[in-house]
Design an enzyme around this catalytic site. Structure first.
Site, PDB file in Angstrom:
ATOM      1  N   GLU A  68     -59.895  34.957 -26.733  1.00 23.89           N
ATOM      2  CA  GLU A  68     -61.117  34.801 -27.519  1.00 23.89           C
ATOM      3  C   GLU A  68     -60.826  34.042 -28.806  1.00 23.89           C
ATOM      4  O   GLU A  68     -59.994  34.454 -29.614  1.00 23.89           O
ATOM      5  CB  GLU A  68     -61.739  36.157 -27.843  1.00 23.89           C
ATOM      6  CG  GLU A  68     -63.069  36.020 -28.583  1.00 23.89           C
ATOM      7  CD  GLU A  68     -63.748  37.346 -28.860  1.00 23.89           C
ATOM      8  OE1 GLU A  68     -64.920  37.317 -29.270  1.00 23.89           O
ATOM      9  OE2 GLU A  68     -63.109  38.401 -28.672  1.00 23.89           O
ATOM     10  N   ASP A 143     -69.129  27.752 -35.528  1.00 24.42           N
ATOM     11  CA  ASP A 143     -69.860  27.062 -36.590  1.00 24.42           C
ATOM     12  C   ASP A 143     -70.403  25.750 -36.042  1.00 24.42           C
ATOM     13  O   ASP A 143     -69.637  24.913 -35.565  1.00 24.42           O
ATOM     14  CB  ASP A 143     -68.920  26.794 -37.764  1.00 24.42           C
ATOM     15  CG  ASP A 143     -69.654  26.340 -39.016  1.00 24.42           C
ATOM     16  OD1 ASP A 143     -70.679  25.635 -38.882  1.00 24.42           O
ATOM     17  OD2 ASP A 143     -69.201  26.681 -40.124  1.00 24.42           O
ATOM     18  N   THR A 216     -74.544  40.048 -29.919  1.00 26.13           N
ATOM     19  CA  THR A 216     -73.907  39.956 -31.234  1.00 26.13           C
ATOM     20  C   THR A 216     -74.954  39.949 -32.338  1.00 26.13           C
ATOM     21  O   THR A 216     -76.154  39.778 -32.094  1.00 26.13           O
ATOM     22  CB  THR A 216     -73.084  38.668 -31.346  1.00 26.13           C
ATOM     23  OG1 THR A 216     -73.979  37.545 -31.382  1.00 26.13           O
ATOM     24  CG2 THR A 216     -72.131  38.522 -30.164  1.00 26.13           C
ATOM     25  N   LYS A 217     -74.477  40.084 -33.570  1.00 24.87           N
ATOM     26  CA  LYS A 217     -75.385  40.008 -34.711  1.00 24.87           C
ATOM     27  C   LYS A 217     -76.031  38.635 -34.785  1.00 24.87           C
ATOM     28  O   LYS A 217     -77.183  38.504 -35.219  1.00 24.87           O
ATOM     29  CB  LYS A 217     -74.659  40.331 -36.008  1.00 24.87           C
ATOM     30  CG  LYS A 217     -73.629  39.301 -36.442  1.00 24.87           C
ATOM     31  CD  LYS A 217     -73.048  39.633 -37.807  1.00 24.87           C
ATOM     32  CE  LYS A 217     -72.086  38.554 -38.279  1.00 24.87           C
ATOM     33  NZ  LYS A 217     -71.537  38.845 -39.623  1.00 24.87           N
TER      34      LYS A 217
END
EC number: 2.1.1.33
Length: 238
Positions: A68, A143, A216-217
């Site tokens: 990951e 990102d 996920t957030k």
């Protein structure tokens, strides 16, 4: 999630500055994160300087192996590892608060199928992981570097695709997810022409949301804002 830098080109003359796709932020660690780092690193931590590793020896077994890139605060890593004790996970994150948070969770849950690097993930791939040894590589919510002049910082580039392909087993899968549609398009542009891969989406674009990827957030935030999430899976075919 935090992401990592594109694979550096071999240097034959004077060193050149490598373009990074992450920015080192000065984040203050909580007491819990610091405690996790102190207690967990001796058991779970690995060092880039140790070079090529035999991960069967590291984990004490031969098992399906996931790598990951940029696990953020480690929530997804913990969830995936707890749900699949028969698999092994190598997580890499540059930001110490996230590393401390994941280590704290590993210690409290007593998981044994995770190892952690705290450095540039693609340096780990290049220097520490044997070719054709990974079953999956995960890149969740890197990102997107929205501005055009920063697109060169995006981790998904042809050199990245080739590095990952070398490290995957034939049949292994690169799974990417993003909540920024232009970045999904960029990923498709790069990966659909990358040699040695097959897009697993029936329409040659994105796959339905995989059940094995934790929410996920970033995904919850995107849903609140009305954004979509795009999952892409590419399988190594040679």
């Amino acid at each position: 999630m935090t992401e990592q830098n594109p694979a550096a080109e071999e240097q034959q003359s004077a060193p050149r500055r490598t373009i990074k796709s992450f920015v080192m932020r000065a984040g203050r660690m909580t007491e819990g994160q610091q405690r996790g780092l102190e207690q967990g690193w001796p058991k779970y931590g690995l060092e880039l300087a140790d070079g090529l590793r035999d991960f069967d020896e590291v984990f004490g077994r031969s098992a399906p192996r996931t790598f990951e890139i940029g696990f953020g605060m480690g929530h997804s890593t913990l969830e995936m590892a707890a749900a699949a004790p028969e698999q092994d996970f190598i997580g890499v994150e540059v930001h110490k608060p996230g590393v401390g948070a994941l280590l704290s969770g590993l210690v409290s849950q007593k998981l044994t199928n995770v190892r952690v690097y705290s450095c540039d993930a693609l340096e780990v791939l290049r220097d520490c992981v044997a070719d054709a040894s990974l079953d999956r590589v995960l890149l969740f919510f890197p990102d997107p570097w929205h501005k055009s002049r920063h697109h060169k910082r995006r981790i998904v580039q042809p050199a990245f695709a080739e590095l990952v392909r070398r490290k995957l087993k034939v049949g292994g899968v690169l799974h990417m997810a993003t909540d920024w549609e232009p970045y999904a398009e960029h990923m498709l542009e790069v990966m659909n022409v990358a040699p040695g891969y097959r897009n697993l989406a029936q329409d040659g674009r994105c796959v339905p949301r995989p059940t094995e990827r934790p929410v996920t957030k970033f995904e919850r935030r995107g849903e609140r804002l009305g954004h979509g999430v795009w999952d892409l899976k590419f399988q190594r075919i040679d």
